[in-house]
Enzyme design. Sequence first.
Site, PDB file in Angstrom:
ATOM      1  N   GLU A 175       0.825  -1.215   0.000  1.00  0.00           N
ATOM      2  CA  GLU A 175       0.000   0.000   0.000  1.00  0.00           C
ATOM      3  C   GLU A 175       0.857   1.263   0.000  1.00  0.00           C
ATOM      4  OE1 GLU A 175      -2.813  -0.479   3.258  1.00  0.00           O
ATOM      5  OE2 GLU A 175      -4.104  -1.699   2.003  1.00  0.00           O
ATOM      6  N   GLU A 376      -5.561  -8.310  -1.008  1.00  0.00           N
ATOM      7  CA  GLU A 376      -6.241  -8.158   0.285  1.00  0.00           C
ATOM      8  C   GLU A 376      -7.706  -7.842   0.034  1.00  0.00           C
ATOM      9  OE1 GLU A 376      -4.668  -5.531   3.295  1.00  0.00           O
ATOM     10  OE2 GLU A 376      -2.595  -5.959   2.688  1.00  0.00           O
TER      11      GLU A 376
HETATM   12  C1  BG6 Z   1      -4.557  -3.019   4.762  1.00  0.00           C
HETATM   13  C2  BG6 Z   1      -3.170  -3.378   5.270  1.00  0.00           C
HETATM   14  O1  BG6 Z   1      -4.671  -1.635   4.709  1.00  0.00           O
HETATM   15  O2  BG6 Z   1      -5.653  -3.347   5.519  1.00  0.00           O
HETATM   16  C3  BG6 Z   1      -3.155  -4.470   6.308  1.00  0.00           C
HETATM   17  O3  BG6 Z   1      -2.303  -3.709   4.218  1.00  0.00           O
HETATM   18  C4  BG6 Z   1      -4.315  -4.274   7.267  1.00  0.00           C
HETATM   19  O4  BG6 Z   1      -1.897  -4.453   6.938  1.00  0.00           O
HETATM   20  C5  BG6 Z   1      -5.604  -4.401   6.468  1.00  0.00           C
HETATM   21  O5  BG6 Z   1      -4.326  -5.115   8.355  1.00  0.00           O
HETATM   22  C6  BG6 Z   1      -6.862  -4.318   7.295  1.00  0.00           C
HETATM   23  O6  BG6 Z   1      -6.834  -3.179   8.083  1.00  0.00           O
HETATM   24  P1  BG6 Z   1      -7.114  -3.234   9.645  1.00  0.00           P
HETATM   25  O7  BG6 Z   1      -6.848  -1.878  10.094  1.00  0.00           O
HETATM   26  O8  BG6 Z   1      -8.527  -3.633   9.782  1.00  0.00           O
HETATM   27  O9  BG6 Z   1      -6.179  -4.245  10.176  1.00  0.00           O
END
Ligand code: BG6
Length: 479
Positions: A175, A376
Amino acid sequence: MSFPKNFLWGGAVAANQCEGAWDVDGKGPSTSDMCTNGSHTTPKRVTAKIEPDTLYPSHEAIDFYHHYEEDIALFAEMGFKCFRTSINWTRIFPTGMETDPNEKGLEFYDKVFDCCKKYGIEPLVTISHYEMPYALVEKCNGWEGREIIGYFETYCKTIFERYKDKVKYWLTFNEINTGTRPFGAVASTGTIKGFSGPVTEAPNDMQARYQALHHQFVASARVVKYAHERYPQFKLGNMICLVSSYPCTCSPDDMLEAQRQMRDMNWYCSDVQVKGEYPYYAKPFWKRNNIEIKMEPGDLEELKQGTVDFYTFSYYMSNCVGVSSDSATVEGNIIQGLQNPYLKTSEWGWQIDPKGLRWTLNEIYDRYRIPIMIVENGLGARDERSEDGRFHDDYRIDYLRQHIEQMKLAVEEDGVDLIGYTPWGCIDLVSLSTGEMAKRYGLIHVNKFDDGTGDLSRERKDSFYWYKKVIATNGEDLS
Ligand code: BG6
């Protein structure tokens, strides 16, 4: 047509959010090791020194360091073709500045990749996922100091050579576009020298962050070029936190605002990494914001020579923007926005938008025409154990199902070249934004709680069995 035969179904984690063992076998402290836990309402803190009697969630996390065999066996049971994880820079170079790597750290990832190989799982490795040696924050304000490029290069050359026969797919920065946002100062650019306090109060210095981003672009391009020349079998990708912006209304002002937001948040970084040059709207943007990027001769040439082979992104939600809207604001992944009346939000306020994924995939493919991977996606939710002792996470299944349906349409109906899908936190891990364990994404439950208690045992949720069927049928059976 459907998903390609060799589609990379899998799951994703990051070293700093799952490994734990923060000071084991020679590992040095990273930026994420300096972050305390927080909650949805209380922001986590960064501390310039480790405070006694304070909970730092990354220090144990889910102890993947000692559970990796069990965890990868569970991924294999689900039928994973691909496992996205990251290498913790400070396991290999504890301060980032050593000339010789830490052999124990290298051995750990040998074991992880060998274990993947045993099950026929392709590793997808993020080189830098929201951690960097804290010593480099102290030395050069993280990525703001140009010397960090050289340290990163040494780190990359070391891991490329070591894992050249084990890893084919690499992503340089997780990211990377987070650097455009204030939150990125802690998570990504490390431009927090001397700062202690809640992450929401971290220095909001655009000049430092955009300079840091320039250094990340050069570093990424340099190692991509190096890898292309030396390891022709490698595929290197970028990684963007993609939050699509819709105009709140059809007012031309809102349309322009949405376009601006798409550029500032989503395209600025990937235009550099995919097209090999800063977009035409960069210079006016810098001017408007009093940003002066210091470049060295040859930088722009390097950007041209180190473009990526595939485009990857995270997708959790979409946003609305409008110039004169009275819509309520909502929370989101890295970026906040306005409420979209057609969408529901998760408990953490992220607007759930499966169709937006199809739209986004088309926007990306239209712009870049290189293979795409969603690395993701997922639902952060509170899981409660049912009376029968199990985790019936049908809400998570619904979320994933609806997103996969839209991926399918993007592939079948629209012709997008989508090569893989690795949902986030395939096993419960520490939340990036809040440092909580309660915000769970996993298909596998981990017995670990916000107060640091829990025996770390692993249990399959209903989504585990559901995803197993999805993979076995190559996405045909989503029931
Ligand atoms: C993404 C990141 O932004 O979202 C991860 O690459 C992160 O590292 C994921 O864990 C989910 O976000 P969060 O804040 O719910 O853990």
